[in-house]
Design a protein around this motif. Sequence first.
Motif, PDB file in Angstrom:
ATOM      1  N   VAL A   1      37.183  46.807  44.890  1.00 16.81           N
ATOM      2  CA  VAL A   1      37.744  47.042  46.218  1.00 16.81           C
ATOM      3  C   VAL A   1      39.324  47.066  45.799  1.00 16.81           C
ATOM      4  CG1 VAL A   1      38.640  46.560  48.491  1.00 16.81           C
ATOM      5  CG2 VAL A   1      36.471  47.123  48.044  1.00 16.81           C
ATOM      6  N   PRO A   2      39.999  46.811  45.181  1.00 22.85           N
ATOM      7  CA  PRO A   2      41.264  46.908  45.166  1.00 22.85           C
ATOM      8  C   PRO A   2      41.719  48.517  43.953  1.00 22.85           C
ATOM      9  CG  PRO A   2      41.161  44.709  45.052  1.00 22.85           C
ATOM     10  CD  PRO A   2      39.194  45.095  44.849  1.00 22.85           C
ATOM     11  N   VAL A   3      40.658  48.175  43.256  1.00 21.56           N
ATOM     12  CA  VAL A   3      40.758  49.449  41.910  1.00 21.56           C
ATOM     13  C   VAL A   3      40.636  50.557  42.663  1.00 21.56           C
ATOM     14  CG1 VAL A   3      39.808  50.607  40.060  1.00 21.56           C
ATOM     15  CG2 VAL A   3      39.524  48.501  40.487  1.00 21.56           C
ATOM     16  N   VAL A   4      39.087  51.048  43.348  1.00 21.98           N
ATOM     17  CA  VAL A   4      39.303  51.872  44.117  1.00 21.98           C
ATOM     18  C   VAL A   4      40.829  52.369  45.560  1.00 21.98           C
ATOM     19  CG1 VAL A   4      37.642  53.020  46.529  1.00 21.98           C
ATOM     20  CG2 VAL A   4      36.333  51.960  43.808  1.00 21.98           C
ATOM     21  N   LEU A   5      41.074  51.421  45.845  1.00 21.84           N
ATOM     22  CA  LEU A   5      42.027  51.167  46.383  1.00 21.84           C
ATOM     23  C   LEU A   5      43.275  52.224  45.943  1.00 21.84           C
ATOM     24  CD1 LEU A   5      42.546  48.261  48.869  1.00 21.84           C
ATOM     25  CD2 LEU A   5      41.653  50.743  49.689  1.00 21.84           C
ATOM     26  N   VAL A   6      43.671  51.392  44.112  1.00 18.89           N
ATOM     27  CA  VAL A   6      44.309  52.216  43.884  1.00 18.89           C
ATOM     28  C   VAL A   6      44.693  53.766  43.159  1.00 18.89           C
ATOM     29  CG1 VAL A   6      45.598  51.649  41.458  1.00 18.89           C
ATOM     30  CG2 VAL A   6      45.323  49.896  43.254  1.00 18.89           C
ATOM     31  N   GLY A   7      43.155  53.851  43.297  1.00 17.88           N
ATOM     32  CA  GLY A   7      42.463  54.921  42.532  1.00 17.88           C
ATOM     33  C   GLY A   7      42.882  55.540  43.707  1.00 17.88           C
ATOM     34  N   TYR A   8      42.577  55.583  45.288  1.00 18.43           N
ATOM     35  CA  TYR A   8      43.023  56.372  46.356  1.00 18.43           C
ATOM     36  C   TYR A   8      44.837  56.037  46.807  1.00 18.43           C
ATOM     37  CZ  TYR A   8      38.570  57.858  47.334  1.00 18.43           C
ATOM     38  OH  TYR A   8      37.459  58.822  47.111  1.00 18.43           O
ATOM     39  N   GLY A   9      45.784  55.678  46.056  1.00 13.86           N
ATOM     40  CA  GLY A   9      46.998  55.851  46.193  1.00 13.86           C
ATOM     41  C   GLY A   9      48.032  54.376  46.700  1.00 13.86           C
ATOM     42  N   THR A  10      46.816  53.791  47.269  1.00 12.68           N
ATOM     43  CA  THR A  10      47.517  52.218  47.955  1.00 12.68           C
ATOM     44  C   THR A  10      48.048  51.803  47.220  1.00 12.68           C
ATOM     45  OG1 THR A  10      45.631  52.532  49.141  1.00 12.68           O
ATOM     46  CG2 THR A  10      47.174  50.295  48.799  1.00 12.68           C
ATOM     47  N   SER A  11      48.927  51.362  47.520  1.00 15.07           N
ATOM     48  CA  SER A  11      50.632  50.504  46.002  1.00 15.07           C
ATOM     49  C   SER A  11      49.297  49.295  45.960  1.00 15.07           C
ATOM     50  CB  SER A  11      51.271  50.197  46.734  1.00 15.07           C
ATOM     51  OG  SER A  11      51.086  48.877  47.628  1.00 15.07           O
ATOM     52  N   LEU A  12      50.273  49.118  44.252  1.00 15.74           N
ATOM     53  CA  LEU A  12      49.628  47.835  43.594  1.00 15.74           C
ATOM     54  C   LEU A  12      49.725  46.745  43.909  1.00 15.74           C
ATOM     55  CD1 LEU A  12      48.150  47.287  41.317  1.00 15.74           C
ATOM     56  CD2 LEU A  12      50.320  47.116  39.900  1.00 15.74           C
ATOM     57  N   ALA A  13      50.580  46.253  44.848  1.00 19.15           N
ATOM     58  CA  ALA A  13      50.797  45.197  45.807  1.00 19.15           C
ATOM     59  C   ALA A  13      49.555  44.841  47.207  1.00 19.15           C
ATOM     60  CB  ALA A  13      52.326  45.010  46.335  1.00 19.15           C
ATOM     61  N   GLY A  14      49.691  46.504  47.988  1.00 17.25           N
ATOM     62  CA  GLY A  14      48.555  46.463  48.533  1.00 17.25           C
ATOM     63  C   GLY A  14      47.452  46.244  48.433  1.00 17.25           C
ATOM     64  N   ALA A  15      47.071  46.492  47.026  1.00 19.10           N
ATOM     65  CA  ALA A  15      45.333  45.832  46.513  1.00 19.10           C
ATOM     66  C   ALA A  15      45.087  44.801  46.683  1.00 19.10           C
ATOM     67  CB  ALA A  15      45.547  47.260  45.566  1.00 19.10           C
ATOM     68  N   THR A  16      46.572  44.236  45.418  1.00 19.05           N
ATOM     69  CA  THR A  16      46.550  42.856  45.283  1.00 19.05           C
ATOM     70  C   THR A  16      46.518  42.106  46.973  1.00 19.05           C
ATOM     71  OG1 THR A  16      48.147  43.389  43.069  1.00 19.05           O
ATOM     72  CG2 THR A  16      48.117  40.958  43.861  1.00 19.05           C
ATOM     73  N   GLY A  17      47.068  42.058  47.411  1.00 19.17           N
ATOM     74  CA  GLY A  17      47.187  42.096  48.618  1.00 19.17           C
ATOM     75  C   GLY A  17      45.613  41.503  49.037  1.00 19.17           C
ATOM     76  N   THR A  18      44.703  42.395  49.136  1.00 17.83           N
ATOM     77  CA  THR A  18      43.144  43.094  49.523  1.00 17.83           C
ATOM     78  C   THR A  18      43.019  42.143  48.213  1.00 17.83           C
ATOM     79  OG1 THR A  18      44.098  44.847  49.875  1.00 17.83           O
ATOM     80  CG2 THR A  18      41.797  44.550  50.218  1.00 17.83           C
ATOM     81  N   ALA A  19      43.282  42.301  47.609  1.00 18.37           N
ATOM     82  CA  ALA A  19      41.669  41.763  46.385  1.00 18.37           C
ATOM     83  C   ALA A  19      42.196  40.224  46.997  1.00 18.37           C
ATOM     84  CB  ALA A  19      42.399  41.756  44.833  1.00 18.37           C
ATOM     85  N   LEU A  20      43.129  39.225  47.238  1.00 17.58           N
ATOM     86  CA  LEU A  20      43.289  37.605  47.205  1.00 17.58           C
ATOM     87  C   LEU A  20      42.209  37.546  48.661  1.00 17.58           C
ATOM     88  CD1 LEU A  20      47.446  37.489  45.964  1.00 17.58           C
ATOM     89  CD2 LEU A  20      45.200  36.230  45.407  1.00 17.58           C
ATOM     90  N   GLY A  21      43.218  38.277  49.566  1.00 15.60           N
ATOM     91  CA  GLY A  21      42.376  37.829  51.097  1.00 15.60           C
ATOM     92  C   GLY A  21      41.176  38.478  50.808  1.00 15.60           C
ATOM     93  N   LEU A  22      40.485  38.992  50.207  1.00 15.81           N
ATOM     94  CA  LEU A  22      38.881  39.030  49.916  1.00 15.81           C
ATOM     95  C   LEU A  22      37.740  37.693  49.169  1.00 15.81           C
ATOM     96  CD1 LEU A  22      38.045  43.107  49.007  1.00 15.81           C
ATOM     97  CD2 LEU A  22      37.284  41.490  51.263  1.00 15.81           C
ATOM     98  N   ALA A  23      38.994  37.286  47.996  1.00 15.61           N
ATOM     99  CA  ALA A  23      38.699  36.197  47.462  1.00 15.61           C
ATOM    100  C   ALA A  23      38.910  34.876  48.501  1.00 15.61           C
ATOM    101  CB  ALA A  23      39.247  35.897  45.942  1.00 15.61           C
ATOM    102  N   ALA A  24      39.542  35.046  49.256  1.00 22.32           N
ATOM    103  CA  ALA A  24      40.141  34.031  50.076  1.00 22.32           C
ATOM    104  C   ALA A  24      38.551  33.833  50.779  1.00 22.32           C
ATOM    105  CB  ALA A  24      40.849  33.689  50.739  1.00 22.32           C
ATOM    106  N   VAL A  25      38.417  34.933  51.706  1.00 30.69           N
ATOM    107  CA  VAL A  25      36.941  35.471  52.382  1.00 30.69           C
ATOM    108  C   VAL A  25      35.814  34.264  51.665  1.00 30.69           C
ATOM    109  CG1 VAL A  25      35.076  36.539  53.937  1.00 30.69           C
ATOM    110  CG2 VAL A  25      38.361  36.200  54.202  1.00 30.69           C
ATOM    111  N   THR A  26      35.301  35.115  50.691  1.00 31.01           N
ATOM    112  CA  THR A  26      33.916  35.007  50.181  1.00 31.01           C
ATOM    113  C   THR A  26      34.327  33.177  49.480  1.00 31.01           C
ATOM    114  OG1 THR A  26      34.130  37.148  48.489  1.00 31.01           O
ATOM    115  CG2 THR A  26      33.647  35.361  47.326  1.00 31.01           C
ATOM    116  N   GLY A  27      35.179  33.111  49.198  1.00 38.59           N
ATOM    117  CA  GLY A  27      35.305  31.363  48.275  1.00 38.59           C
ATOM    118  C   GLY A  27      34.736  30.741  49.740  1.00 38.59           C
ATOM    119  N   ALA A  28      34.969  30.737  51.414  1.00 36.62           N
ATOM    120  CA  ALA A  28      35.470  30.444  52.482  1.00 36.62           C
ATOM    121  C   ALA A  28      33.561  30.419  53.178  1.00 36.62           C
ATOM    122  CB  ALA A  28      36.247  31.198  53.042  1.00 36.62           C
TER     123      ALA A  28
END
Length: 91
Positions: A12-39
């Motif tokens: 998901v973050p790779v695709v977001l960066v590919g579509y022009g989302t900032s690296l910080a936004g993609a990193t935040g998304t990755a961290l959120g998905l990782a937290a949800v996955t862990g829970a």
Amino acid sequence: MVRWAAFSCVLVPVVLVGYGTSLAGATGTALGLAAVTGACRVLLRRSERGAAQLRAAERTPHHVQHGRADTGDCHGDRHGGRHAGGNTPVD
């Protein structure tokens, strides 16, 4: 299932960066998905353990679960009351 979730945490973050989302936004998304996955992983393991304990409890006779000796019935003679004797007719 958890492997697919972990894969999406990377994809998901790779695709977001590919579509022009900032690296910080993609990193935040990755961290959120990782937290949800862990829970979800923790909850899934807890659910599996609970189901295994429930299956084990269903296979164990009731009187063994409560630590009582096998008396032939689940309640023993501790409740008192009238009991039909061996020679007492029952209507």
